[in-house]
Design a protein around this motif. Sequence first.
Motif, mmCIF file in Angstrom:
data_model
loop_
_atom_site.group_PDB
_atom_site.id
_atom_site.type_symbol
_atom_site.label_atom_id
_atom_site.label_comp_id
_atom_site.label_asym_id
_atom_site.label_seq_id
_atom_site.Cartn_x
_atom_site.Cartn_y
_atom_site.Cartn_z
ATOM 1 N N GLU A 118 0.808 -1.218 0.000
ATOM 2 C CA GLU A 118 0.000 0.000 0.000
ATOM 3 C C GLU A 118 0.844 1.272 0.000
ATOM 4 N N THR A 119 1.897 1.293 0.801
ATOM 5 C CA THR A 119 2.725 2.495 0.867
ATOM 6 C C THR A 119 3.352 2.815 -0.480
ATOM 7 N N LYS A 120 4.016 1.838 -1.073
ATOM 8 C CA LYS A 120 4.666 2.040 -2.371
ATOM 9 C C LYS A 120 3.645 2.440 -3.436
ATOM 10 N N THR A 121 2.508 1.745 -3.456
ATOM 11 C CA THR A 121 1.494 2.005 -4.480
ATOM 12 C C THR A 121 0.874 3.386 -4.321
ATOM 13 N N LEU A 122 0.532 3.745 -3.093
ATOM 14 C CA LEU A 122 -0.089 5.048 -2.861
ATOM 15 C C LEU A 122 0.853 6.182 -3.227
ATOM 16 N N VAL A 123 2.115 6.041 -2.864
ATOM 17 C CA VAL A 123 3.099 7.073 -3.196
ATOM 18 C C VAL A 123 3.243 7.215 -4.707
ATOM 19 N N GLU A 124 3.303 6.109 -5.428
ATOM 20 C CA GLU A 124 3.445 6.174 -6.882
ATOM 21 C C GLU A 124 2.214 6.786 -7.542
ATOM 22 N N ILE A 125 1.032 6.471 -7.017
ATOM 23 C CA ILE A 125 -0.190 7.087 -7.557
ATOM 24 C C ILE A 125 -0.170 8.593 -7.322
ATOM 25 N N VAL A 126 0.208 8.997 -6.120
ATOM 26 C CA VAL A 126 0.261 10.427 -5.796
ATOM 27 C C VAL A 126 1.271 11.135 -6.695
ATOM 28 N N LYS A 127 2.430 10.547 -6.892
ATOM 29 C CA LYS A 127 3.433 11.155 -7.781
ATOM 30 C C LYS A 127 2.893 11.299 -9.197
ATOM 31 N N THR A 128 2.253 10.243 -9.688
ATOM 32 C CA THR A 128 1.722 10.256 -11.055
ATOM 33 C C THR A 128 0.656 11.336 -11.231
ATOM 34 N N LEU A 129 -0.298 11.371 -10.303
ATOM 35 C CA LEU A 129 -1.397 12.329 -10.427
ATOM 36 C C LEU A 129 -0.927 13.764 -10.209
ATOM 37 N N SER A 130 0.042 13.962 -9.338
ATOM 38 C CA SER A 130 0.545 15.317 -9.056
ATOM 39 C C SER A 130 1.122 15.962 -10.308
ATOM 40 N N GLN B 243 -5.920 3.522 6.081
ATOM 41 C CA GLN B 243 -5.822 3.311 7.528
ATOM 42 C C GLN B 243 -4.355 3.094 7.921
ATOM 43 N N SER B 244 -3.447 3.182 6.950
ATOM 44 C CA SER B 244 -2.034 2.893 7.169
ATOM 45 C C SER B 244 -1.252 4.152 7.533
ATOM 46 N N THR B 245 -0.601 4.130 8.671
ATOM 47 C CA THR B 245 0.204 5.271 9.116
ATOM 48 C C THR B 245 1.348 5.538 8.152
ATOM 49 N N GLU B 246 2.073 4.483 7.766
ATOM 50 C CA GLU B 246 3.224 4.654 6.885
ATOM 51 C C GLU B 246 2.811 5.155 5.510
ATOM 52 N N ALA B 247 1.756 4.582 4.969
ATOM 53 C CA ALA B 247 1.298 5.003 3.644
ATOM 54 C C ALA B 247 0.875 6.468 3.658
ATOM 55 N N LEU B 248 0.144 6.857 4.687
ATOM 56 C CA LEU B 248 -0.313 8.245 4.769
ATOM 57 C C LEU B 248 0.859 9.203 4.938
ATOM 58 N N GLU B 249 1.793 8.881 5.826
ATOM 59 C CA GLU B 249 2.960 9.730 6.068
ATOM 60 C C GLU B 249 3.736 9.976 4.774
ATOM 61 N N GLN B 250 4.027 8.917 4.057
ATOM 62 C CA GLN B 250 4.851 9.072 2.863
ATOM 63 C C GLN B 250 4.101 9.750 1.717
ATOM 64 N N ALA B 251 2.813 9.479 1.605
ATOM 65 C CA ALA B 251 2.024 10.118 0.541
ATOM 66 C C ALA B 251 1.851 11.609 0.801
ATOM 67 N N LEU B 252 1.538 11.973 2.039
ATOM 68 C CA LEU B 252 1.389 13.392 2.376
ATOM 69 C C LEU B 252 2.704 14.143 2.221
#
Length: 439
Positions: free
Chosen positions: A372-384, A396-405
């Motif tokens: 989830e962390t890797k995927t969410l970050v890559e989606i955020v980078k792509t869409l940004s 609901q993931s602390t790590e995924a949210l931290e890195q994406a934000l």
Amino acid sequence: MTRNQFKEWVLKKVRILDGATGTFLQLNGMPTGVCPEKWVLENPNSLCEVQTEYIKNGSDIIYTFTFGANELKLREYGIDDVEGYNRELAKLSKKAANGRALVAGDIAPTGQMMEPFGVYSFEDIVNAYKRQVRGLLDGGVDLFVIETMMDIQEARAAVLAVKESCDLPVMATLTFTSGGHTINGIDPLTALTTLQSLGVDAFGCNCSTGPVEMLEIIRSIKPYSKVPLIAKPNAGVPKLIDGQTVFDMEAVEFSGYTGDYIKAGVNLIGGCCGTSPEYIRRVYEAAKGQNCEGIRADNDIQFISSSRKSVSISDELPEGAIGKRIDAKADEKLKKDLLEDSMELVAEYAMDQIDDGALILNINAGSPELDETKTLVEIVKTLSQMIQVPICLETQSTEALEQALRIYPGRALVLAEERSMDKLRPAILKYGAKVTCKQ
């Protein structure tokens, strides 16, 4: 000075900043083509004389001469002693101030682009700024100013570098053209939304325009600002005459706008290119006896932002305003695409939803089969890189949210279950996200 002390100090009366420094160092002998910071360290009296004049003429805050003293700029001159240069330059300004004015550690653009347009990652830029921050702290600065920014992501990197290194106040100013955007296409309200949510203690504009154009920008953002506002205009709009950049607005005319700025809500005012101690003296005189505008933002007005657009979420959003198709938990086809490290469907879904009127895109990468962390970050980078609308992170993931934000170049909305809020709250607070609980 603590952040609360800074706010109280600024809101007591209009505070006067300094004016241009580099221009007058050139008049006093600094040649073109040299590293300005190196030349000043070799000729320290030149800087002390200019900054002493600013203080004599009313400046409450002077900026260290470290505009180009970040790691990537100094490297162009073969200099690696980033901490040492910033420390010694800060000490020169502290000596000039001698307790009569505050000294702001000056941080400015690196001159480099981040991925995917350049070779540097977001963390590379944060770490480059952290070296500069360490030196300025060692030199005894009272606060920080991040100035002349054009890229919101670079501004965010500088803010995080300061906030992860100390608790001193930080001011931030971007440079907007007469059309009301930075050259990277960021409008003032979007920049304000992103940076005040990230925790800057004052926000505003400097450079690029004269007092007329900058005044309109201040007026446009005052109703939404929850922090003191800054204006540091040029001495008019720059003109190129015989190969030289010339500013033709005299000090009398320049200072004549001071009252208008104060009425518009500016709390800190100074000058940028083309201004001198004489300009600052006249601004100081014009500001005498005028009441400082407090913070009047309506706390019920809430915005989220992307790198180029802000969206109000204060009122109920219309049907279909939040696009919910980028959901790897519910869409098997999308999940398969993501497992193959493809962003093709993410891009397709995003553009289709925007075409259908979506104002915000919801992202959920919480499928058990995915990292989830890797995927969410890559989606955020792509869409940004490809969309202007803001995003909502459903996780609901602390790590995924931290890195994406951390790498999202705006103020995101976060959708989470109530039971997850305690563990998610630190990241939400650190990056200034707006949160809504999942029903």
